[in-house]
Design an enzyme around this catalytic site. Structure first.
Site, PDB file in Angstrom:
ATOM      1  N   ARG A   1      -2.627  -2.105  -3.465  1.00  0.00           N
ATOM      2  CA  ARG A   1      -3.831  -1.332  -3.217  1.00  0.00           C
ATOM      3  C   ARG A   1      -3.790  -0.127  -4.160  1.00  0.00           C
ATOM      4  O   ARG A   1      -2.838   0.663  -4.123  1.00  0.00           O
ATOM      5  CB  ARG A   1      -3.870  -0.845  -1.774  1.00  0.00           C
ATOM      6  CG  ARG A   1      -5.087   0.003  -1.535  1.00  0.00           C
ATOM      7  CD  ARG A   1      -5.016   0.702  -0.216  1.00  0.00           C
ATOM      8  NE  ARG A   1      -6.225   1.478  -0.029  1.00  0.00           N
ATOM      9  CZ  ARG A   1      -6.277   2.626   0.626  1.00  0.00           C
ATOM     10  NH1 ARG A   1      -5.188   3.129   1.141  1.00  0.00           N
ATOM     11  NH2 ARG A   1      -7.407   3.272   0.763  1.00  0.00           N
TER      12      ARG A   1
ATOM     13  N   ARG B   1     -10.628  15.834   7.283  1.00  0.00           N
ATOM     14  CA  ARG B   1     -11.485  16.196   6.141  1.00  0.00           C
ATOM     15  C   ARG B   1     -12.892  16.512   6.645  1.00  0.00           C
ATOM     16  O   ARG B   1     -13.402  15.831   7.526  1.00  0.00           O
ATOM     17  CB  ARG B   1     -11.565  15.048   5.126  1.00  0.00           C
ATOM     18  CG  ARG B   1     -10.303  14.883   4.318  1.00  0.00           C
ATOM     19  CD  ARG B   1     -10.341  13.621   3.489  1.00  0.00           C
ATOM     20  NE  ARG B   1      -9.567  12.570   4.109  1.00  0.00           N
ATOM     21  CZ  ARG B   1      -9.569  11.295   3.707  1.00  0.00           C
ATOM     22  NH1 ARG B   1     -10.323  10.916   2.700  1.00  0.00           N
ATOM     23  NH2 ARG B   1      -8.833  10.392   4.328  1.00  0.00           N
TER      24      ARG B   1
ATOM     25  N   HIS C   1     -17.128   2.366   8.297  1.00  0.00           N
ATOM     26  CA  HIS C   1     -15.664   2.319   8.409  1.00  0.00           C
ATOM     27  C   HIS C   1     -15.211   3.657   8.988  1.00  0.00           C
ATOM     28  O   HIS C   1     -15.319   4.696   8.331  1.00  0.00           O
ATOM     29  CB  HIS C   1     -15.054   2.069   7.015  1.00  0.00           C
ATOM     30  CG  HIS C   1     -13.562   2.102   6.988  1.00  0.00           C
ATOM     31  ND1 HIS C   1     -12.790   0.979   6.799  1.00  0.00           N
ATOM     32  CD2 HIS C   1     -12.688   3.126   7.116  1.00  0.00           C
ATOM     33  CE1 HIS C   1     -11.510   1.299   6.827  1.00  0.00           C
ATOM     34  NE2 HIS C   1     -11.424   2.607   7.006  1.00  0.00           N
TER      35      HIS C   1
ATOM     36  N   ASN D   1       0.870  -1.170   0.000  1.00  0.00           N
ATOM     37  CA  ASN D   1       0.000   0.000   0.000  1.00  0.00           C
ATOM     38  C   ASN D   1       0.910   1.224   0.000  1.00  0.00           C
ATOM     39  O   ASN D   1       1.416   1.630   1.042  1.00  0.00           O
ATOM     40  CB  ASN D   1      -0.897  -0.047   1.246  1.00  0.00           C
ATOM     41  CG  ASN D   1      -1.852   1.125   1.303  1.00  0.00           C
ATOM     42  OD1 ASN D   1      -1.792   2.038   0.493  1.00  0.00           O
ATOM     43  ND2 ASN D   1      -2.740   1.096   2.289  1.00  0.00           N
TER      44      ASN D   1
ATOM     45  N   LYS E   1       3.125   0.682   3.223  1.00  0.00           N
ATOM     46  CA  LYS E   1       2.783  -0.383   4.172  1.00  0.00           C
ATOM     47  C   LYS E   1       2.930  -1.700   3.433  1.00  0.00           C
ATOM     48  O   LYS E   1       2.588  -1.779   2.240  1.00  0.00           O
ATOM     49  CB  LYS E   1       1.343  -0.240   4.649  1.00  0.00           C
ATOM     50  CG  LYS E   1       1.102   0.945   5.541  1.00  0.00           C
ATOM     51  CD  LYS E   1      -0.331   0.903   6.074  1.00  0.00           C
ATOM     52  CE  LYS E   1      -0.695   2.220   6.707  1.00  0.00           C
ATOM     53  NZ  LYS E   1      -2.084   2.571   6.647  1.00  0.00           N
TER      54      LYS E   1
ATOM     55  N   HIS F   1     -12.789   2.939   0.194  1.00  0.00           N
ATOM     56  CA  HIS F   1     -12.744   1.934   1.276  1.00  0.00           C
ATOM     57  C   HIS F   1     -13.460   0.647   0.874  1.00  0.00           C
ATOM     58  O   HIS F   1     -13.935  -0.107   1.728  1.00  0.00           O
ATOM     59  CB  HIS F   1     -13.414   2.449   2.577  1.00  0.00           C
ATOM     60  CG  HIS F   1     -12.729   3.620   3.198  1.00  0.00           C
ATOM     61  ND1 HIS F   1     -13.413   4.644   3.795  1.00  0.00           N
ATOM     62  CD2 HIS F   1     -11.420   3.912   3.340  1.00  0.00           C
ATOM     63  CE1 HIS F   1     -12.563   5.536   4.269  1.00  0.00           C
ATOM     64  NE2 HIS F   1     -11.339   5.106   3.993  1.00  0.00           N
TER      65      HIS F   1
ATOM     66  N   GLU G   1     -13.764   0.124  15.613  1.00  0.00           N
ATOM     67  CA  GLU G   1     -13.457  -1.071  16.415  1.00  0.00           C
ATOM     68  C   GLU G   1     -13.163  -0.731  17.873  1.00  0.00           C
ATOM     69  O   GLU G   1     -13.369  -1.561  18.760  1.00  0.00           O
ATOM     70  CB  GLU G   1     -12.226  -1.798  15.828  1.00  0.00           C
ATOM     71  CG  GLU G   1     -12.506  -2.461  14.499  1.00  0.00           C
ATOM     72  CD  GLU G   1     -11.226  -2.850  13.762  1.00  0.00           C
ATOM     73  OE1 GLU G   1     -10.231  -3.192  14.419  1.00  0.00           O
ATOM     74  OE2 GLU G   1     -11.238  -2.790  12.520  1.00  0.00           O
TER      75      GLU G   1
ATOM     76  N   GLU H   1      -7.747  -5.228   5.530  1.00  0.00           N
ATOM     77  CA  GLU H   1      -7.666  -4.929   4.097  1.00  0.00           C
ATOM     78  C   GLU H   1      -6.560  -5.736   3.426  1.00  0.00           C
ATOM     79  O   GLU H   1      -6.694  -6.150   2.279  1.00  0.00           O
ATOM     80  CB  GLU H   1      -7.473  -3.426   3.896  1.00  0.00           C
ATOM     81  CG  GLU H   1      -8.733  -2.664   4.262  1.00  0.00           C
ATOM     82  CD  GLU H   1      -8.539  -1.165   4.403  1.00  0.00           C
ATOM     83  OE1 GLU H   1      -8.774  -0.456   3.427  1.00  0.00           O
ATOM     84  OE2 GLU H   1      -8.162  -0.714   5.508  1.00  0.00           O
TER      85      GLU H   1
END
Ligand code: ADP
Length: 395
Positions: A90, A238, A205, A7, A14, A179, A330, A381
């Site tokens: 990704r 944002r 999410h 990613n 990542k 997402h 989460e 992901e």
């Protein structure tokens, strides 16, 4: 099969190496703050874990360091690069074209480049990651997994903006949604858990970026992020939904340059703009200690989520389950509680004790009177990307 998931973002890469079909994570890590001498490299395997400052000036430099680590005599997990069978990338924007996971060739790279105009902060870095990985892993299959793909099932009446038709027909201006990998992963987990044949699910999410998706019978039918990842919920920095007339007002009446407006809306707004903090843990702590701005920001954040729950319940003529996922979804019992409060008319009632429990696995947090299941599902992901790569390559 060994699948490396990459990613590549604007200043970070990542990575995770997984063995499929077992889904075992062989190693994972990240290079952050690419561009200088104070970059941070973190790395974790079953046998070792570290985080250190290092000099990483370019993405190529960063990925080369990652490959050296994978091959390292002591800390490494492979002996030659050809042990990596496929690299899953990704890619944020797949435009209208990519409805599924795709084997990368010259034409696909051209298209990812073309769609950079739709995601200028993401696609160029995703593409750079692909080009470098092709050099470093010449024998591996390179596969793109698009964040937008899951939402391609949205009907035109949902994804078209009420602008002159030419913008949709000729300029590809529409709602794309993002997402998608996360929404797809958690809704599949929920369907598996609930054993529902037909289903109306709202996936929430909440990370640094936040979005909600209405998922009808496993397919995305509406989502809160739009043409770019800026619409909808209040995010880390944002704004989410605003009246676009504010932009004209800022430029024409308050003398802002358009570049400054863009920066303000994407990097200086949301929870950061409201509180001076981007990390929800800090905001919750300050709110608990009486900070009025933080208290109001949490209320605004939860109210926006609640509004979208109502909208998507209406869009699907009901809701069987709500899923909370990602860093905030989460971990923040408070946001879940606030977003689900006074929703009994919709059949949503939380069990406060279950909501307060901490567990890294799928769990139900509604009370016994609740008609709607409320689930907390850890997103993954990387595993979703690796699974999609495996499905494409192995079959
Ligand atoms: P992204 O992948 O979009 O960068 P994450 O999904 O990792 O983001 O989520 C980051 C957010 O999760 C941060 O705002 C952070 O404050 C929040 N978060 C992480 N742990 C907790 C926690 N225990 N309580 C509240 N918020 C948390």
């Amino acid at each position: 099969m060994n699948i490396l998931v990459l990613n590549a973002g604007s200043s970070s890469i990542k990575f995770q190496l997984l063995q499929l079909p077992q889904g075992k994570v062989v190693c994972s890590g990240m290079v952050e703050r690419i561009g200088g001498k104070d970059a941070i490299l973190s790395y974790k395997t079953d046998a070792t874990e570290f985080k250190k400052e290092t000099d990483v000036t370019t993405h190529k430099n960063g990925l080369t360091k990652i490959v050296s680590l994978l091959l390292d005599h002591d800390k490494g997990v492979i002996t030659i690069v050809n042990e990596i069978h496929a690299v899953g990338h990704r890619v944020v924007h797949g435009g209208k074209l990519f409805t599924d996971t795709t084997l990368i060739n010259e034409e696909v790279k051209e298209k990812i480049k073309e769609f950079s105009s739709l995601a200028p902060l993401h696609n160029p870095h995703n593409l750079e990651g692909i080009l470098i990985a092709e050099e470093l892993f010449p024998e591996a299959k390179q596969i793109a997994v698009f964040d937008t793909a899951f939402h391609q099932t949205m009907p035109v009446k949902v994804k078209k903006y009420a602008l002159s038709n030419k913008f949709y027909d000729e300029n590809d201006i529409q709602i794309y949604g993002f997402h998608g990998t996360s929404h797809k992963y958690v809704t599949a987990k929920a369907l598996d858990h609930l054993k529902l044949e037909s289903s109306k699910i709202i996936s929430i999410h909440l990370g640094n970026g936040c979005s909600m998706t209405a998922v009808l019978n496993g397919k995305s039918v509406d989502t809160s992020l739009g043409f770019a990842p800026s619409n909808g919920l209040i995010m880390g920095s944002r704004s989410g939904d605003i009246d676009h007339a504010i932009i004209f007002h800022l430029v024409h009446k308050l003398g802002y340059e358009i570049e400054d407006v863009e920066k303000m809306l994407t990097k200086e707004s949301g929870m950061l703009g409201l509180t001076g903090h981007v990390d929800l843990r800090d905001i919750q702590e300050k709110a608990a200690n009486g900070d009025k701005n933080c208290q109001l920001a949490l209320e605004m954040n939860a109210y926006r989520i609640k509004k979208y729950i109502g909208a998507y319940a209406a869009a699907m003529n009901g809701v069987d389950a709500i899923i909370f996922t990602a860093g905030i979804g989460e971990n923040s019992a408070l946001i879940r509680k606030m977003a689900c409060s006074d929703m009994d008319f919709l059949g949503i009632q939380l069990d406060q004790d279950k909501n307060d429990e901490r567990a890294g696995k799928i769990r139900e947090i509604q009370n016994s009177d609740s008609k709607v299941k409320v689930l907390v599902i850890p997103t993954n992901e990387e595993l979703e990307i690796a699974s999609q790569v495996y499905d494409l390559v192995a079959h």
